[in-house]
Scaffold this motif. Structure first.
Motif, short mmCIF file in Angstrom:
data_model
loop_
_atom_site.label_atom_id
_atom_site.label_comp_id
_atom_site.label_asym_id
_atom_site.label_seq_id
_atom_site.Cartn_x
_atom_site.Cartn_y
_atom_site.Cartn_z
N GLN A 113 -13.56 -9.76 3.53
CA GLN A 113 -12.59 -10.48 3.19
C GLN A 113 -12.02 -11.26 4.63
OE1 GLN A 113 -9.10 -7.93 3.98
NE2 GLN A 113 -9.67 -6.66 1.71
N SER A 114 -11.95 -12.76 3.66
CA SER A 114 -11.59 -14.64 4.39
C SER A 114 -9.77 -14.74 3.87
CB SER A 114 -12.68 -14.74 4.43
OG SER A 114 -12.80 -15.19 3.02
N ALA A 115 -9.77 -16.03 5.15
CA ALA A 115 -8.81 -15.95 4.69
C ALA A 115 -8.55 -17.13 3.30
CB ALA A 115 -7.61 -16.91 6.21
N PHE A 116 -9.29 -17.55 3.70
CA PHE A 116 -9.59 -18.73 3.03
C PHE A 116 -11.31 -18.70 1.91
CE2 PHE A 116 -7.84 -20.75 6.01
CZ PHE A 116 -6.41 -21.31 5.61
N GLU A 117 -11.13 -18.89 0.62
CA GLU A 117 -12.93 -18.84 -0.19
C GLU A 117 -13.66 -19.20 0.89
OE1 GLU A 117 -14.34 -17.65 -3.46
OE2 GLU A 117 -12.17 -17.92 -3.05
N LEU A 118 -14.99 -18.34 1.22
CA LEU A 118 -15.88 -18.45 1.44
C LEU A 118 -17.14 -19.40 0.88
CD1 LEU A 118 -16.44 -15.54 3.56
CD2 LEU A 118 -15.96 -17.58 4.29
N SER A 119 -18.14 -20.38 1.20
CA SER A 119 -18.90 -21.08 0.29
C SER A 119 -20.15 -19.67 0.34
CB SER A 119 -19.63 -22.60 0.52
OG SER A 119 -20.80 -21.71 2.53
N ALA A 120 -21.54 -20.63 -0.33
CA ALA A 120 -22.31 -19.31 -0.11
C ALA A 120 -22.77 -19.83 0.84
CB ALA A 120 -23.14 -19.99 -2.11
N GLU A 121 -23.05 -20.82 1.06
CA GLU A 121 -24.25 -20.98 2.31
C GLU A 121 -23.52 -19.84 3.29
OE1 GLU A 121 -24.80 -24.21 5.15
OE2 GLU A 121 -25.13 -25.32 3.26
N LYS A 146 -4.85 -13.36 2.06
CA LYS A 146 -4.26 -14.97 3.04
C LYS A 146 -3.63 -14.69 4.13
CE LYS A 146 -5.03 -18.60 0.01
NZ LYS A 146 -5.13 -19.81 0.47
N ALA A 147 -3.44 -13.24 4.08
CA ALA A 147 -2.48 -12.61 5.79
C ALA A 147 -3.39 -12.34 6.46
CB ALA A 147 -2.05 -11.07 4.75
N LEU A 148 -5.05 -12.85 6.54
CA LEU A 148 -5.50 -13.16 7.50
C LEU A 148 -5.66 -14.29 8.15
CD1 LEU A 148 -8.85 -11.75 6.34
CD2 LEU A 148 -7.46 -10.77 7.08
N LEU A 149 -4.54 -15.20 7.81
CA LEU A 149 -4.69 -16.22 8.85
C LEU A 149 -6.27 -17.30 8.64
CD1 LEU A 149 -2.27 -15.36 11.23
CD2 LEU A 149 -1.58 -16.43 8.99
N LEU A 159 -17.96 0.97 9.14
CA LEU A 159 -18.49 -0.33 10.26
C LEU A 159 -16.80 -0.73 9.51
CD1 LEU A 159 -19.31 -1.33 12.75
CD2 LEU A 159 -20.78 -2.78 11.01
N VAL A 160 -15.76 -1.28 10.50
CA VAL A 160 -15.29 -2.04 10.05
C VAL A 160 -15.25 -3.32 11.48
CG1 VAL A 160 -12.75 -2.90 10.12
CG2 VAL A 160 -13.79 -0.76 9.04
N ILE A 161 -15.18 -4.80 11.09
CA ILE A 161 -15.80 -5.80 11.79
C ILE A 161 -14.17 -6.37 11.74
CG2 ILE A 161 -16.64 -7.57 13.09
CD1 ILE A 161 -19.21 -6.07 11.85
N ASP A 162 -13.61 -6.47 12.85
CA ASP A 162 -12.30 -7.69 12.34
C ASP A 162 -12.61 -8.88 13.11
OD1 ASP A 162 -9.72 -8.54 11.87
OD2 ASP A 162 -8.42 -7.14 12.37
N GLY A 163 -12.84 -9.73 13.13
CA GLY A 163 -12.71 -11.59 13.44
C GLY A 163 -11.44 -12.00 13.27
N SER A 164 -10.62 -10.97 12.54
CA SER A 164 -9.75 -12.31 11.53
C SER A 164 -8.63 -12.03 12.80
CB SER A 164 -8.90 -11.26 11.37
OG SER A 164 -8.00 -9.71 11.25
N VAL A 165 -7.48 -13.83 12.64
CA VAL A 165 -6.26 -14.02 13.43
C VAL A 165 -5.63 -13.31 13.77
CG1 VAL A 165 -4.86 -15.98 14.07
CG2 VAL A 165 -6.65 -16.62 13.36
N ARG A 166 -5.44 -12.77 12.19
CA ARG A 166 -4.03 -11.35 12.28
C ARG A 166 -4.56 -10.35 13.18
NH1 ARG A 166 0.76 -11.45 11.49
NH2 ARG A 166 0.65 -12.26 9.71
#
Length: 178
Positions: A113-121, A146-149, A159-166
Motif C-alpha cells: 500500500q502506498s499513498a501514491f501510485e507506484l511505477s513499474a520500476e 491516501k490515508a498513509l500520507l 510480516l508487516v513493514i510500516d514505513g508510512s508517514v501515518r
C-alpha cells in the motif's frame, strides 16, 4: 463445530499433491479460484444449500460455472466434496491449496500500500529487495491508500513493514503520550 480451515486442509493437501504430481498445479489453482468465487456468490450458495438438489446436480452446477467439465480429475474432486457435503468450504480449500503452491514454488504474494501510485520500476525494485529479504520470489500487489500520507505499508503473510508517514506519526504520538 469444526473450523472451516481445519475441514479444508486435508482436501487442499490431497488436491495439491495430486495436481502437483500430474503437473497441473497451475490449472487446478485457476479452477479452484473460479469455483471458490462461485461458491461465494449468494445465488450459487443458495443453490448449494437447496435440499432438493442432489450432490451430483450441485457438482454439475459448479463444474459448469468454473468451466471444469473438461478436467475429469477436478470434477471427481468436486464429487468427493459434494458427497461429503463440503462444497461450501471451497474458498478455504482454495486458500490452503494456494499457500501450499506458493510454498512449493517459493513465491509469495505481497500486498504493497502506498499513498501514491507506484511505477513499474519502483515495484520491480521493491520486489527484488523483498525477494532477497524473504528468500523467495515476491509478487507485489500494489494499491493506493491516501490515508498513509506518504511511504509504504507492506504485508507479506505475518510480516508487516510500516514505513508510512501515518505510521511514524502514530508512533510519535504514542511516544509523546507515555
Amino acid at each position: 463445530m469444526l473450523n472451516t480451515i481445519t475441514l479444508a486442509r486435508p482436501y487442499a493437501k490431497a488436491a495439491y499433491e495430486f495436481a502437483a504430481g500430474a503437473g497441473q498445479a497451475d490449472a487446478w489453482t485457476a479452477l479452484l479460484a473460479l469455483t471458490a468465487s462461485a461458491v461465494e456468490d449468494t445465488v450459487v450458495l443458495e443453490q448449494l444449500g437447496n435440499p432438493e438438489l442432489s450432490s451430483e446436480q450441485k457438482v454439475a452446477l459448479l463444474a459448469q460455472l468454473s468451466e471444469a467439465a473438461d478436467n475429469k480429475d477436478f470434477v471427481n474432486f468436486l464429487h468427493v466434496l459434494g458427497e461429503n457435503d463440503r462444497l461450501a468450504i471451497l474458498p478455504a480449500v482454495y486458500e490452503a491449496f494456494f499457500e501450499m503452491k506458493e510454498e512449493a514454488d517459493r513465491t509469495q504474494v505481497v500486498e504493497v500500500q502506498s499513498a501514491f501510485e507506484l511505477s513499474a520500476e519502483q515495484l520491480q525494485t521493491l520486489a527484488a529487495a523483498l525477494s532477497k529479504r524473504l528468500d523467495r520470489t515476491v509478487i507485489p500487489q500494489a494499491s493506493v491508500n491516501k490515508a498513509l500520507l506518504g511511504g509504504l505499508v507492506i504485508r507479506a503473510g505475518d510480516l508487516v513493514i510500516d514505513g508510512s508517514v501515518r505510521g511514524k506519526l502514530d508512533k510519535l504520538a504514542e511516544a509523546l503520550k507515555s
